[in-house]
Design a protein around this motif. Structure first.
Motif, PDB file in Angstrom:
ATOM      1  N   LEU A 108       0.812  -1.222   0.000  1.00 23.58           N
ATOM      2  CA  LEU A 108       0.000   0.000   0.000  1.00 23.58           C
ATOM      3  C   LEU A 108       0.845   1.270   0.000  1.00 23.58           C
ATOM      4  O   LEU A 108       0.287   2.367  -0.034  1.00 23.58           O
ATOM      5  CB  LEU A 108      -0.935   0.008   1.207  1.00 23.58           C
ATOM      6  CG  LEU A 108      -2.031  -1.056   1.216  1.00 23.58           C
ATOM      7  CD1 LEU A 108      -2.883  -0.939   2.478  1.00 23.58           C
ATOM      8  CD2 LEU A 108      -2.901  -0.953  -0.026  1.00 23.58           C
ATOM      9  N   GLY A 109       2.190   1.128   0.071  1.00 26.87           N
ATOM     10  CA  GLY A 109       3.017   2.319  -0.097  1.00 26.87           C
ATOM     11  C   GLY A 109       4.155   2.566   0.854  1.00 26.87           C
ATOM     12  O   GLY A 109       5.126   3.220   0.480  1.00 26.87           O
ATOM     13  N   PRO A 110       4.108   2.107   2.121  1.00 31.39           N
ATOM     14  CA  PRO A 110       5.222   2.390   3.031  1.00 31.39           C
ATOM     15  C   PRO A 110       6.512   1.701   2.576  1.00 31.39           C
ATOM     16  O   PRO A 110       6.478   0.671   1.890  1.00 31.39           O
ATOM     17  CB  PRO A 110       4.755   1.831   4.376  1.00 31.39           C
ATOM     18  CG  PRO A 110       3.278   1.734   4.259  1.00 31.39           C
ATOM     19  CD  PRO A 110       2.995   1.435   2.828  1.00 31.39           C
ATOM     20  N   ALA A 111       7.651   2.267   2.990  1.00 34.71           N
ATOM     21  CA  ALA A 111       8.940   1.646   2.683  1.00 34.71           C
ATOM     22  C   ALA A 111       9.273   0.541   3.665  1.00 34.71           C
ATOM     23  O   ALA A 111       9.871  -0.469   3.298  1.00 34.71           O
ATOM     24  CB  ALA A 111      10.045   2.710   2.697  1.00 34.71           C
ATOM     25  N   VAL A 112       8.912   0.738   4.936  1.00 32.73           N
ATOM     26  CA  VAL A 112       9.244  -0.207   6.004  1.00 32.73           C
ATOM     27  C   VAL A 112       7.995  -0.422   6.850  1.00 32.73           C
ATOM     28  O   VAL A 112       7.365   0.551   7.289  1.00 32.73           O
ATOM     29  CB  VAL A 112      10.391   0.334   6.892  1.00 32.73           C
ATOM     30  CG1 VAL A 112      10.662  -0.617   8.062  1.00 32.73           C
ATOM     31  CG2 VAL A 112      11.650   0.554   6.071  1.00 32.73           C
ATOM     32  N   VAL A 113       7.642  -1.683   7.080  1.00 29.21           N
ATOM     33  CA  VAL A 113       6.491  -2.012   7.935  1.00 29.21           C
ATOM     34  C   VAL A 113       6.934  -3.024   8.983  1.00 29.21           C
ATOM     35  O   VAL A 113       7.501  -4.071   8.649  1.00 29.21           O
ATOM     36  CB  VAL A 113       5.317  -2.599   7.124  1.00 29.21           C
ATOM     37  CG1 VAL A 113       4.204  -3.046   8.073  1.00 29.21           C
ATOM     38  CG2 VAL A 113       4.785  -1.588   6.122  1.00 29.21           C
ATOM     39  N   MET A 114       6.694  -2.705  10.246  1.00 32.90           N
ATOM     40  CA  MET A 114       6.877  -3.658  11.327  1.00 32.90           C
ATOM     41  C   MET A 114       5.532  -3.847  12.020  1.00 32.90           C
ATOM     42  O   MET A 114       4.950  -2.887  12.516  1.00 32.90           O
ATOM     43  CB  MET A 114       7.908  -3.176  12.354  1.00 32.90           C
ATOM     44  CG  MET A 114       8.119  -4.163  13.506  1.00 32.90           C
ATOM     45  SD  MET A 114       9.320  -3.592  14.749  1.00 32.90           S
ATOM     46  CE  MET A 114       8.402  -2.242  15.531  1.00 32.90           C
ATOM     47  N   ARG A 156       7.000  -8.961  12.823  1.00 30.82           N
ATOM     48  CA  ARG A 156       7.441  -9.219  11.452  1.00 30.82           C
ATOM     49  C   ARG A 156       7.812  -7.902  10.804  1.00 30.82           C
ATOM     50  O   ARG A 156       7.073  -6.911  10.903  1.00 30.82           O
ATOM     51  CB  ARG A 156       6.341  -9.911  10.656  1.00 30.82           C
ATOM     52  CG  ARG A 156       6.751 -10.307   9.232  1.00 30.82           C
ATOM     53  CD  ARG A 156       5.615 -11.043   8.546  1.00 30.82           C
ATOM     54  NE  ARG A 156       5.954 -11.438   7.183  1.00 30.82           N
ATOM     55  CZ  ARG A 156       5.111 -12.025   6.333  1.00 30.82           C
ATOM     56  NH1 ARG A 156       3.868 -12.292   6.726  1.00 30.82           N
ATOM     57  NH2 ARG A 156       5.483 -12.349   5.111  1.00 30.82           N
ATOM     58  N   LEU A 157       8.954  -7.873  10.131  1.00 30.63           N
ATOM     59  CA  LEU A 157       9.449  -6.679   9.442  1.00 30.63           C
ATOM     60  C   LEU A 157       9.509  -6.965   7.952  1.00 30.63           C
ATOM     61  O   LEU A 157      10.159  -7.921   7.518  1.00 30.63           O
ATOM     62  CB  LEU A 157      10.847  -6.317   9.959  1.00 30.63           C
ATOM     63  CG  LEU A 157      11.553  -5.139   9.277  1.00 30.63           C
ATOM     64  CD1 LEU A 157      10.845  -3.828   9.616  1.00 30.63           C
ATOM     65  CD2 LEU A 157      13.022  -5.077   9.699  1.00 30.63           C
ATOM     66  N   CYS A 158       8.808  -6.157   7.158  1.00 30.15           N
ATOM     67  CA  CYS A 158       8.835  -6.272   5.704  1.00 30.15           C
ATOM     68  C   CYS A 158       9.182  -4.910   5.106  1.00 30.15           C
ATOM     69  O   CYS A 158       8.804  -3.865   5.659  1.00 30.15           O
ATOM     70  CB  CYS A 158       7.488  -6.733   5.156  1.00 30.15           C
ATOM     71  SG  CYS A 158       7.054  -8.447   5.578  1.00 30.15           S
ATOM     72  N   THR A 159       9.889  -4.922   3.991  1.00 30.30           N
ATOM     73  CA  THR A 159      10.302  -3.666   3.367  1.00 30.30           C
ATOM     74  C   THR A 159      10.025  -3.692   1.874  1.00 30.30           C
ATOM     75  O   THR A 159       9.852  -4.747   1.266  1.00 30.30           O
ATOM     76  CB  THR A 159      11.797  -3.400   3.597  1.00 30.30           C
ATOM     77  OG1 THR A 159      12.572  -4.411   2.925  1.00 30.30           O
ATOM     78  CG2 THR A 159      12.142  -3.404   5.075  1.00 30.30           C
ATOM     79  N   ALA A 160      10.021  -2.502   1.300  1.00 28.04           N
ATOM     80  CA  ALA A 160       9.793  -2.340  -0.130  1.00 28.04           C
ATOM     81  C   ALA A 160      11.104  -2.491  -0.905  1.00 28.04           C
ATOM     82  O   ALA A 160      12.161  -2.772  -0.328  1.00 28.04           O
ATOM     83  CB  ALA A 160       9.163  -0.974  -0.386  1.00 28.04           C
ATOM     84  N   GLY A 161      11.011  -2.260  -2.195  1.00 25.21           N
ATOM     85  CA  GLY A 161      12.183  -2.350  -3.057  1.00 25.21           C
ATOM     86  C   GLY A 161      13.076  -1.130  -2.957  1.00 25.21           C
ATOM     87  O   GLY A 161      12.768  -0.150  -2.275  1.00 25.21           O
ATOM     88  N   PRO A 162      14.220  -1.157  -3.662  1.00 22.89           N
ATOM     89  CA  PRO A 162      15.225  -0.093  -3.506  1.00 22.89           C
ATOM     90  C   PRO A 162      14.745   1.289  -3.922  1.00 22.89           C
ATOM     91  O   PRO A 162      15.132   2.282  -3.301  1.00 22.89           O
ATOM     92  CB  PRO A 162      16.390  -0.580  -4.378  1.00 22.89           C
ATOM     93  CG  PRO A 162      15.804  -1.607  -5.297  1.00 22.89           C
ATOM     94  CD  PRO A 162      14.689  -2.242  -4.545  1.00 22.89           C
TER      95      PRO A 162
END
Length: 302
Positions: A205-211, A220-226
């Motif tokens: 949905l748009g964030p760079a970093v989600v915890m 759980r920590l997930c991140t977007a692309g570069p």
């Protein structure tokens, strides 16, 4: 055990503790304790509780110049009810927070803007989150990294009239770091099943970093692309973009003797933000988040 509420009876209870709470104190204070310079911003009433709040915040080591004491308004407070062995519940009064819209926040010289609990800030949430969108847009335009934490949505509150799934779809592209709990997400999005799975869908949905934190189930920590990470403001500009790109990491809950759960999620947010400020890799940042939450879990219950 909670006292009975029988009219006319006198029930003996334990001592009363008063602390500055919420993300302003909990996240800001823990960030300051970790060594980050922090200025807190918010509205309080021009009452004795407001003056007490400023004194309590000062003891946390944060700069309180951004706290406004609004004449004629009451100070927001929460009564935290935590029976032994059970999770806590909150009795909340919005007070001066009801009119806080973020328009007066001075973003000069800042590198990171963290905003907590828009569900408890009705002026920010009103009109499909127009005030929240405006504040985040202003921060992103100034080159700041933006961070957002959520709260459990009271279905009887004015904020419950908003379409929160639509509101979040609108503002999350402006959010660089998002740190909700599974309880927050259940109340706002009605999620079910393994709520930690929401971390990946929230990144989409748009964030760079989600915890996403889940109490005893960990985080759980997930991140977007570069490309998204590179656009995430001043703080994320200093991290190792390849190391942070497209991550999906889980962490177990802190293995500590729990004395209180109050402020643990805010502390985890502070730990993650401090990891980002320190430029460490994502695994280390998540570890700092869990260790910081552990500090809150073992703190003496006030």
């Amino acid at each position: 055990m909670l006292p009975r509420s029988t009219p006319g009876d006198l029930e003996l209870v334990g001592p009363l503790g008063m602390t500055a709470g919420g993300c302003v104190s909990n996240t800001g204070g823990m960030l300051a304790a970790l060594g980050a310079p922090v200025e807190v911003v918010g509205d309080a009433g021009g009452d004795e509780l407001g003056r007490t709040l400023v004194r309590l915040l000062t003891t946390r080591g944060v700069d309180t110049d951004g706290i406004r004491l609004v004449p004629g308004r009451s100070t927001s407070y929460s009564v935290v009810v935590q029976p032994t062995g059970l999770d806590r519940s909150f009795w909340h009064h919005a007070g001066a927070n009801a009119e806080f819209d973020g328009a007066a926040i001075d973003l000069a010289d800042a590198g990171l803007l963290h905003l907590g609990y828009p569900q408890l800030l009705p002026a920010l949430a009103a009109d499909a989150g127009a005030g929240l969108h405006a504040l985040l847009s202003r921060a992103r335009a100034a080159g700041l990294t933006t961070s957002l934490d959520l709260a459990v949505l009271d279905p009887a509150s004015p904020a419950a009239r908003e379409d929160w799934p639509a509101l979040l779809r609108k503002v999350l592209p402006l959010v660089d770091v998002l740190t909700p709990s599974t309880d927050d997400l259940r109340s706002v999005l009605g999620l079910s099943g393994d709520d930690l799975d929401a971390a990946r869908s929230l990144v989409e949905l748009g964030p760079a970093v989600v915890m996403v934190t889940a109490g005893s189930a960990g985080a759980r920590l997930c991140t977007a692309g570069p490309e998204r990470l590179a656009a995430a403001g001043a703080v994320l500009g200093d991290v190792d973009i390849p190391a942070w790109s497209d991550c999906d990491i889980r962490a177990v809950a802190p293995d500590v003797a729990v004395r209180t759960t109050v402020g643990a999620g805010d502390a985890a947010t502070a730990g993650l933000l401090f990891g980002l400020l320190s430029g460490v890799d994502p695994t280390r940042a998540l570890d700092v988040a869990m260790r910081t939450a552990g500090r809150a879990l073992t703190a003496p219950a006030s």
